[in-house]
Structures are given as C-alpha cells and as structure tokens.
Design an enzyme around this catalytic site. Structure first.
Site, PDB file in Angstrom:
ATOM      1  N   ASP A  14      33.888  61.758  20.192  1.00 28.68           N
ATOM      2  CA  ASP A  14      32.739  61.383  20.997  1.00 28.68           C
ATOM      3  C   ASP A  14      31.468  61.609  20.186  1.00 28.68           C
ATOM      4  O   ASP A  14      31.144  62.743  19.840  1.00 28.68           O
ATOM      5  CB  ASP A  14      32.748  62.259  22.255  1.00 28.68           C
ATOM      6  CG  ASP A  14      31.586  61.992  23.190  1.00 28.68           C
ATOM      7  OD1 ASP A  14      30.621  61.304  22.791  1.00 28.68           O
ATOM      8  OD2 ASP A  14      31.643  62.487  24.334  1.00 28.68           O
ATOM      9  N   ASP A  36      26.101  53.111  23.815  1.00 33.07           N
ATOM     10  CA  ASP A  36      24.707  53.094  24.261  1.00 33.07           C
ATOM     11  C   ASP A  36      24.552  53.882  25.562  1.00 33.07           C
ATOM     12  O   ASP A  36      23.692  54.761  25.688  1.00 33.07           O
ATOM     13  CB  ASP A  36      24.264  51.634  24.444  1.00 33.07           C
ATOM     14  CG  ASP A  36      22.760  51.460  24.565  1.00 33.07           C
ATOM     15  OD1 ASP A  36      22.005  52.394  24.241  1.00 33.07           O
ATOM     16  OD2 ASP A  36      22.351  50.368  24.980  1.00 33.07           O
ATOM     17  N   GLY A  67      32.863  46.685  20.381  1.00 32.78           N
ATOM     18  CA  GLY A  67      33.256  46.799  21.792  1.00 32.78           C
ATOM     19  C   GLY A  67      32.997  45.487  22.510  1.00 32.78           C
ATOM     20  O   GLY A  67      33.580  44.453  22.164  1.00 32.78           O
TER      21      GLY A  67
END
Length: 170
Positions: free
Chosen positions: A11, A35, A124
C-alpha cells in the site's frame, strides 16, 4: 548518479519516503484507485492544496506533475501526475507515460527528495497494458541521472505488477 531501484508489493500510503507519486486525474480532486487512497489517507490538506493549484493553473495536463504537502501520509510531499488513458495509440500514450515519470523525477529533484515511490501509473481504470507500462517506468527511471534522488521504489498493488517489475529488473 543513478538512483537504486526497489520493488515493494503493498500500500503506497504506508510507505515511508520523501515523496509519494499519485496517479492523479486531470481535475486533481481525487478519484478511485491510488488517487482515492492517497486523498483518503492524506486528509483534506492535500485536497485543499490541489484546489489552490487548480485555481492558479487550471487542470493538470496528462504527463505533467505538480506537488502538494503529504498531509497525514508518512512523506514530505505528494507529487501528482496525470497518466494517459490507453486508447491503442501506443506511440503517443507511451511518450505521455514516460513524461509522467520524467516530470515527477525532475520535480522531486527540485524539492530535494532522496527517496520517491511510484505506483503503477495508468494500469488500473486507465487500462494501460501492464507489461508496456512497466517497461516504460523502469526504462525511464534507469535513464534518469540525479545527484539528489538516491532511491526509487515501485509500489506494486498486485501480484501481476510485482512479477512484471521483478522480471524487468533482473
């Protein structure tokens, strides 16, 4: 000098570094994926600074980079860069993605950053092919000369990206 390169699966909001790169959108106002996580964890200070940037210059263009403080994140700065949305125009998209890494590194250097972390930009919801994105990221970082930046860390969110980066760095 060339910065050392590391890969960590995890992370990005938990990594201790001078700068964290955010895969931002044009609006700079937060979104999904990396984001959203950076904005949620970093707190409203990041959003407020992004709004100031927007008021000053408008949106952040694809391939460009701006910075804010890091709010509650374990970093000094968040460098926001807008990755390209994949549209099958490999040449144009590849150049824009390389600009994301180059402009983020140049900005980090100007801020005196020694350690910088990058997510897997555009892979992504922007659907950039992961293999190609990894190749561009690694090549761009490898070709970047710096007397300031000592370490670049690629934070991979999933096993697939981690494997791609490990192969590229062998």
């Amino acid at each position: 000098m060339k910065p050392t390169i590391e890969i960590i699966k995890g992370d990005i909001t938990k990594i201790n570094a001078d700068a964290i790169v955010n895969a931002a959108n044009l609006s700079l106002l937060g979104g999904g994926g990396v984001d959203g996580a950076i904005h949620r964890t970093g707190g409203k200070q990041i959003l407020e600074e992004c709004m100031e940037i927007r008021n000053r210059q408008g949106k952040c263009k694809t391939g460009e980079a701006v910075f804010t403080s890091a709010g509650n994140l374990p970093a000094k700065y968040v460098i926001h860069t807008v990755g390209p949305i994949w549209n099958n125009n490999e040449e144009k998209s590849s150049k824009l993605l390389a600009n994301c890494y180059n402009n983020s590194l140049k900005l980090a250097e100007s801020l005196g950053v020694k350690t910088i972390t990058f997510p897997n930009i555009s892979t992504g919801v922007y659907r950039f092919p992961k293999e190609l994105a990894g190749k561009i990221a690694v090549e761009t970082v490898r070709n970047f000369q710096s007397d300031v930046i000592e370490k670049v860390i690629f934070i991979c969110f999933d096993d697939e990206n981690e494997e791609i980066y490990k192969k590229l760095l062998q």
